[in-house]
Design a protein around this motif. Structure first.
Motif, short mmCIF file in Angstrom:
data_model
loop_
_atom_site.label_atom_id
_atom_site.label_comp_id
_atom_site.label_asym_id
_atom_site.label_seq_id
_atom_site.Cartn_x
_atom_site.Cartn_y
_atom_site.Cartn_z
N PRO A 1 -18.51 32.81 -9.07
CA PRO A 1 -17.01 32.24 -8.12
C PRO A 1 -16.32 32.94 -9.15
O PRO A 1 -15.26 33.40 -9.12
CB PRO A 1 -17.31 30.89 -8.14
CG PRO A 1 -18.35 30.67 -7.67
CD PRO A 1 -20.00 31.42 -9.01
N GLY A 2 -16.31 33.33 -10.39
CA GLY A 2 -15.17 33.14 -11.28
C GLY A 2 -15.77 34.70 -12.05
O GLY A 2 -14.60 35.37 -11.99
N LEU A 3 -16.61 34.94 -11.68
CA LEU A 3 -16.79 36.41 -11.97
C LEU A 3 -17.32 37.62 -10.65
O LEU A 3 -16.45 38.57 -10.65
CB LEU A 3 -18.68 36.93 -11.84
CG LEU A 3 -18.63 36.17 -13.47
CD1 LEU A 3 -20.37 36.31 -13.80
CD2 LEU A 3 -17.83 37.46 -14.08
N ALA B 1 -21.77 31.18 -12.38
CA ALA B 1 -21.16 32.18 -12.35
C ALA B 1 -20.79 33.03 -11.71
O ALA B 1 -19.48 33.57 -12.00
CB ALA B 1 -21.44 32.68 -14.08
N ASN C 1 -21.23 33.34 -17.66
CA ASN C 1 -20.21 33.02 -18.82
C ASN C 1 -20.59 32.68 -19.99
O ASN C 1 -21.64 32.36 -20.55
CB ASN C 1 -20.30 31.55 -18.55
CG ASN C 1 -19.18 31.24 -16.79
OD1 ASN C 1 -18.44 31.59 -16.33
ND2 ASN C 1 -19.59 30.14 -16.46
N ALA D 1 -14.91 40.94 -19.27
CA ALA D 1 -16.04 39.70 -18.71
C ALA D 1 -17.18 40.53 -19.90
O ALA D 1 -16.91 41.52 -20.14
CB ALA D 1 -16.80 39.77 -17.22
N ARG E 1 -3.75 38.95 -19.42
CA ARG E 1 -4.90 38.37 -18.52
C ARG E 1 -6.17 39.52 -19.01
O ARG E 1 -4.92 40.65 -17.90
CB ARG E 1 -4.08 37.64 -18.25
CG ARG E 1 -3.22 36.44 -18.25
CD ARG E 1 -4.10 35.30 -18.24
NE ARG E 1 -3.54 33.88 -18.84
CZ ARG E 1 -2.72 33.14 -19.47
NH1 ARG E 1 -2.89 34.53 -21.01
NH2 ARG E 1 -2.93 32.79 -19.64
#
Length: 417
Positions: free
Chosen positions: A84-86, A82, A318, A271, A267
């Motif tokens: 990279p997305g965070l 998770a 995620n 998180a 957008r």
């Protein structure tokens, strides 16, 4: 079917907002795929945290960062996949947690926290939920003099700046207050202003009954079906009973807010911090008299109606990833050495997801680009604490009243235009 307002999400924030709108004469439908308080509001330490003026920040000292990087602690855990997305979120979160930024955030956040007890007290009295509440605060306990003294110093600053009351407890006093604790403690710190909830889910259900007594309705439905009625002034959402139309809609979906906001072009940098709990019995003769945080280990023990609730810290993952209750396993091992826990009372660990923004403050207010669209989410660790004051302030804003607090610091357009 038509109504004045649809509130999407029946957690504590949505439920409180629905109550305050109904009190102001609005016809209100509360929509949720489950029931009241059955997601994030179901499981937590059960605290109304009047002392929580400083939102939980990201550590800046290298010792703590190195410890968390090893990914083997109770108070924090992360999914490698998770990360990279965070990363964009975590960078902004880390920056906002710097000393100056955190101080500024606390000054804006304080009015929400300062009104948390009074606004819950209003709903507790109105709903007859007093038997679910204790008003004697909660305790941090310390294993070392160093950690104790640092906590005392921080408590003095918080008390002098924000008027939060506390009590310092010696090792001998701790033995009197919690005789079943098995380890030697250097002392404790009791925050005396907060209230505690003996079963958060029951409190949500009691608030729901009160909402229904005001004429409100709870219906099942999928918030993701929300659509703007372009040919008119309003909104439509699907329910098993057929389409439901409303002049206004409140998005109070916590960690699932993006299922609606993204479709509408917003957008938000939202998180989640996931958390776990489990209930336990106690060995014969043992007692747990207070809500207790083992400060240096990072877990909480709370004497709930179902048993002793053990809660964990934050898991960065995620939102919809499968459960990985490794923190609970770590915490249980330490907690059994600390206190005489007996059998597990839940079939499996409970998991919830706390909705977090990178500046640690919720999103409350009118949508920038749509009429009749309102937001109330992103309360992180303080959703249960801040639900009623958020609900009142937003309902006042929606009906043109003077708000109990200034909600400008929480406006949605600080993230989106």
């Amino acid at each position: 079917m038509k109504t004045d307002v649809v509130v999407l999400g029946a957690g504590i924030v949505g439920l409180s907002t629905a109550i305050h709108l109904a009190r102001r004469g609005k016809s209100v439908v509360l929509l949720d795929r489950r029931g009241a308080g059955e997601e994030t509001s179901f499981g937590n330490a059960g605290l109304i945290q009047r002392e929580g003026v400083f939102p939980y920040g990201f550590p800046h000292d290298f010792g703590a960062l190195f410890r968390y990087a090893l990914n083997n602690t109770i108070d924090a855990h992360y999914h490698v996949r998770a990360l990279p997305g965070l990363v964009p979120f975590l960078i902004r979160y880390w920056w906002n947690s710097g000393f100056t930024q955190h101080q500024n955030i606390a000054s804006m956040y304080a009015p929400l926290i300062e009104n948390s007890i009074a606004e819950h007290a209003d709903l507790i009295e109105a709903s007859g939920a007093g038997d679910l509440i204790r008003k004697d605060g909660w305790m941090k306990v310390f294993r070392s003099d160093k950690e104790r003294d640092a906590a005392y110093k921080d408590a003095e600053k918080l008390s002098s700046t924000f008027g939060v009351n506390h009590q310092k407890l010696s090792s001998a006093e701790m033995k009197v207050l919690e005789p079943s604790i098995k380890v030697d403690l250097s002392g404790g710190l009791r925050w005396t202003d907060p209230w505690s909830i003996r079963d958060p889910h029951s409190l949500n259900k009691t608030y729901l009954i009160y909402f229904q007594s005001l004429g409100g309705r709870l219906v099942s439905g999928d918030a993701a079906t929300l659509e703007h009625i372009l040919e008119g002034a309003g909104w439509r959402v699907a329910t098993p009973e057929g389409p439901l139309e409303a002049k206004e809609v409140v998005v109070a979906l916590g960690p699932w807010a993006d299922t609606v906001t993204r479709k509408l072009g917003y957008r938000f940098p939202l998180a989640v911090k996931r958390g776990y709990h489990m209930h336990y019995g106690m060995e014969e003769g043992a007692t747990l008299n207070n809500w207790v945080l083992d400060a240096e280990k990072g877990y909480f023990l709370a004497p709930m109606l179902r048993g002793v609730r053990l809660t964990t810290g934050a898991e960065f993952a995620n939102r919809d990833a499968p459960k990985t209750p490794v923190q609970l396993t770590r915490a249980e091992r330490v907690a059994r050495e600390f206190f005489p826990l007996a059998e597990r009372r839940d079939d499996e660990p409970w998991m919830g997801a706390r909705p977090c923004t990178p500046d640690m403050m919720p999103i409350i207010g009118k949508a920038p680009r749509h009429e009749g669209l309102w937001f109330a989410f992103g309360h992180a660790h303080h959703g249960m604490t801040l639900g009623p004051v958020t609900g009142r302030a937003l309902a006042e804003k929606m009906t043109g009243e003077k708000t109990v607090i200034d909600i400008k610091p929480f406006r949605p357009d600080r993230f989106v235009a």
